[in-house]
Design an enzyme around this catalytic site. Structure first.
Site, PDB file in Angstrom:
ATOM      1  N   GLU A  55      32.973  38.108  28.846  1.00  0.00           N
ATOM      2  CA  GLU A  55      33.467  38.599  27.541  1.00  0.00           C
ATOM      3  C   GLU A  55      34.744  37.872  27.097  1.00  0.00           C
ATOM      4  O   GLU A  55      35.737  38.513  26.731  1.00  0.00           O
ATOM      5  CB  GLU A  55      33.693  40.121  27.596  1.00  0.00           C
ATOM      6  CG  GLU A  55      32.403  40.888  27.774  1.00  0.00           C
ATOM      7  CD  GLU A  55      32.519  42.396  27.579  1.00  0.00           C
ATOM      8  OE1 GLU A  55      33.637  42.927  27.483  1.00  0.00           O
ATOM      9  OE2 GLU A  55      31.468  43.046  27.537  1.00  0.00           O
TER      10      GLU A  55
ATOM     11  N   GLU B 226      24.962  42.526  30.183  1.00  0.00           N
ATOM     12  CA  GLU B 226      25.474  43.912  30.170  1.00  0.00           C
ATOM     13  C   GLU B 226      24.792  44.632  29.022  1.00  0.00           C
ATOM     14  O   GLU B 226      24.855  44.166  27.872  1.00  0.00           O
ATOM     15  CB  GLU B 226      26.992  43.968  29.968  1.00  0.00           C
ATOM     16  CG  GLU B 226      27.782  43.628  31.211  1.00  0.00           C
ATOM     17  CD  GLU B 226      29.278  43.860  31.047  1.00  0.00           C
ATOM     18  OE1 GLU B 226      29.680  44.805  30.338  1.00  0.00           O
ATOM     19  OE2 GLU B 226      30.040  43.056  31.628  1.00  0.00           O
TER      20      GLU B 226
HETATM   21  O1  AHR Z   1      30.585  47.601  32.051  1.00  0.00           O
HETATM   22  C1  AHR Z   1      31.861  48.040  31.722  1.00  0.00           C
HETATM   23  C2  AHR Z   1      32.696  46.970  31.017  1.00  0.00           C
HETATM   24  O2  AHR Z   1      32.154  46.740  29.745  1.00  0.00           O
HETATM   25  C3  AHR Z   1      32.732  45.609  31.660  1.00  0.00           C
HETATM   26  O3  AHR Z   1      33.718  45.483  32.606  1.00  0.00           O
HETATM   27  C4  AHR Z   1      33.015  44.701  30.496  1.00  0.00           C
HETATM   28  O4  AHR Z   1      32.485  43.427  30.677  1.00  0.00           O
HETATM   29  C5  AHR Z   1      32.449  45.442  29.312  1.00  0.00           C
HETATM   30  O5  AHR Z   1      33.345  45.491  28.265  1.00  0.00           O
END
Ligand code: AHR
Length: 518
Positions: free
Chosen positions: A200, A319
């Site tokens: 990210e 994610e």
């Molecule tokens: O999954 C939780 C968090 O969400 C992770 O650490 C991050 O990559 C995202 O913002």
């Protein structure tokens, strides 16, 4: 009496919040699905059934790993969690973060456990004791026969750190790094194939966040060193995760890919969805947002790769999940954080998001649900045991059954509209075909009505009873808990004849049908 007057805006608002508007063939509430096993979207990569374990809350500490617990083995791995993970059929496991990875210095997590440094952890505001490190993670996935996926630190880390991590994990030659690995008890390389170039990096919340140009230049130099160390590895570039109105997420992907087009093998993307306004119909339409983002990113990849016919860059949706209740706008701290308690409607959304990955399986080759245990997770533990959250069941059914090829379907049936989308199909469908086995995944997005579908095989005949698994519960807010399983998969069956299969899907359900065709 004067007739009541109503403005056009108020009329539209009333219409949108009123019961569903069903559209489809006149007079028919049945969805027609035509299936042709030759019409393949692409191969379903088992890595779309991936998961994610971050040093965050109780995902690793108190989840996967609990030293000294009667429930753990001598290495500290929770045995009950091992069994639940095994039964989930996880295709790939991402580690160590997430936001955590942007200040993780992997050398802190090797060597004798008692000698490892305690560090201030600034992503989730705790102390990292480093007792779970590279060996603990890679031994864990090896024991479970899960493919590892390591996220390198491109926030506060250096190119050399990332390069030496690859060398430590993958090299066979005699070098200082491989000698160190051997000294720490591991002779053979683990051969970690999947590595990401940070997490990210488009988010201001990220340690080491940069502009797309600065990240692109930085990541390119790291990627070169990593691939020169082991040319067989696959690299994942940090694509978009920031969809705030002032963030140009399409531009981010384009710029990053322009720098990394000869080195990256995947573009990472993230998406979390939620139901903060308690609007079931809109929430159930979340997968349309995912589909839109996948298709937009695919276009960006194509645009950047014009003139590079021999190189393919896929999407790693590394994610994704429902996450909105246990969310503290960056102020989360301590151990019990991000512990979402999932209900039936969340499980249905998960099934529609999985349908979307299958329906885009030509371009999405990796997807990681975030996360595995306790933290926005399908498995939830306490000191005494665990329970399986509602979302566990669709994840398990897809991973176990939807293999082979995704099929392109003709689907015509009733739909509804939301504030965001004008046509949301009432039945959300995907199909997987593998060597004579056909799997159909259907989510009934109606909160109140059972809806039927007529499946028509164009090029084959159904030749068996269909095995059916239905994920449902007493109501859309039903949750599981310790000692209480209100939402789970129930086994049923369906009969088909010739090239037709008709089935009625109960309100608010996800159903998987599996059988043979020839
Ligand atoms: O999954 C939780 C968090 O969400 C992770 O650490 C991050 O990559 C995202 O913002």
């Amino acid at each position: 009496m004067k007739p009541t007057s109503i403005s056009r805006r108020a009329f539209n608002a009333a219409l949108l919040s009123s019961p569903l508007i069903l559209r489809g063939a006149p007079g028919s509430q049945t969805t027609r699905v035509k299936i042709d096993t030759d019409r393949k979207i692409g191969e379903i990569d088992p890595k779309i059934y991936g998961n994610f374990a971050e040093h965050l809350g109780r995902c690793i500490e108190g989840g996967i790993f609990e030293e000294g617990s009667p429930r753990s083995d001598p290495q500290g791995y929770r045995k009950d969690v091992i069994e639940a993970v095994r039964n989930l059929h996880v295709g790939l496991l991402r580690w160590p973060g997430g936001n955590f990875s942007s200040n993780y210095h992997w050398m802190d997590g090797i060597g004798p456990r008692n000698d490892r440094p305690k560090r201030l952890e600034m992503a989730w505001h705790t102390i990292e004791d480093n007792r779970f490190g590279t060996h603990e993670f890679l031994d864990y996935v090896e024991m479970l026969a899960i493919e590892p996926y390591v996220c390198a630190n491109f926030g506060t880390g250096t190119w050399l750190e990332a390069q030496q991590w690859v060398e430590y994990c993958n090299l066979d030659q005699d070098t200082a790094m491989t000698q160190l690995r051997k000294k720490n008890g591991r002779d053979e390389p683990w051969n970690v194939k999947y590595w990401s170039l940070g997490n990210e990096m488009d988010g201001p919340w990220q340690m080491g966040h940069r502009s797309a140009d600065d990240y692109g230049k930085f990541a390119l130099e790291g990627a070169k060193l990593m691939k020169w160390t082991d040319p067989t590895i696959k690299l994942v570039a940090a694509g978009s995760s920031n969809y705030n109105p002032n963030a140009d997420w399409v531009g981010w992907n384009r710029t990053v890919l322009t720098y990394l087009k000869n080195h990256a093998d995947y573009l990472s993307m993230h998406l979390y969805v939620g139901n903060p306004k308690d609007n079931f119909e809109s929430f159930l339409a979340s997968s349309l947002n995912l589909a839109d983002k996948i298709e937009t990113a695919e276009g960006t990849i194509r645009g950047v790769m014009t003139g590079e016919p021999k190189r393919t860059i896929y999407i790693a949706w590394d994610e994704w999940n429902v996450w909105y209740r246990a969310r503290g706008q960056g102020k989360e701290s301590g151990r019990r954080i991000l512990e979402e308690h999932y209900n039936l409607e969340d499980a249905l959304v998960i099934a529609t998001l999985l349908n979307t990955f299958v329906n885009h399986c030509h371009i999405v080759k990796i997807a990681n649900l975030a996360q595995l245990v306790n933290v926005i997770a399908p498995i939830f533990t306490n000191k005494q045991g665990l329970f399986l959250q509602t979302i566990y069941y669709p994840l398990q059914l897809f991973a176990m059954n939807s293999r082979g090829y995704g099929l392109e379907l003709y689907v015509d049936g009733p739909s509804y509209s939301t504030a965001e989308y004008s046509k949301v199909p009432m039945l959300d469908v995907s199909a997987a075909y593998d060597n004579g086995q056909l799997v159909l995944n259907v989510v009934n997005r109606s909160r109140t009505d059972a809806l039927s579908a007529d499946f028509e095989l164009e090029d084959k005949q159904f030749c068996s009873e269909f095995e059916v698994a239905e994920v449902n519960g007493p109501d859309i807010k039903a949750e599981n808990d310790f000692g209480k399983t209100l939402v789970k998969a129930e086994r049923k069956s369906a009969s088909a004849s010739g090239n037709r299969l008709q089935y009625t899907f109960p309100a608010h359900s996800y159903t998987m049908l599996k059988g043979r065709v020839s």
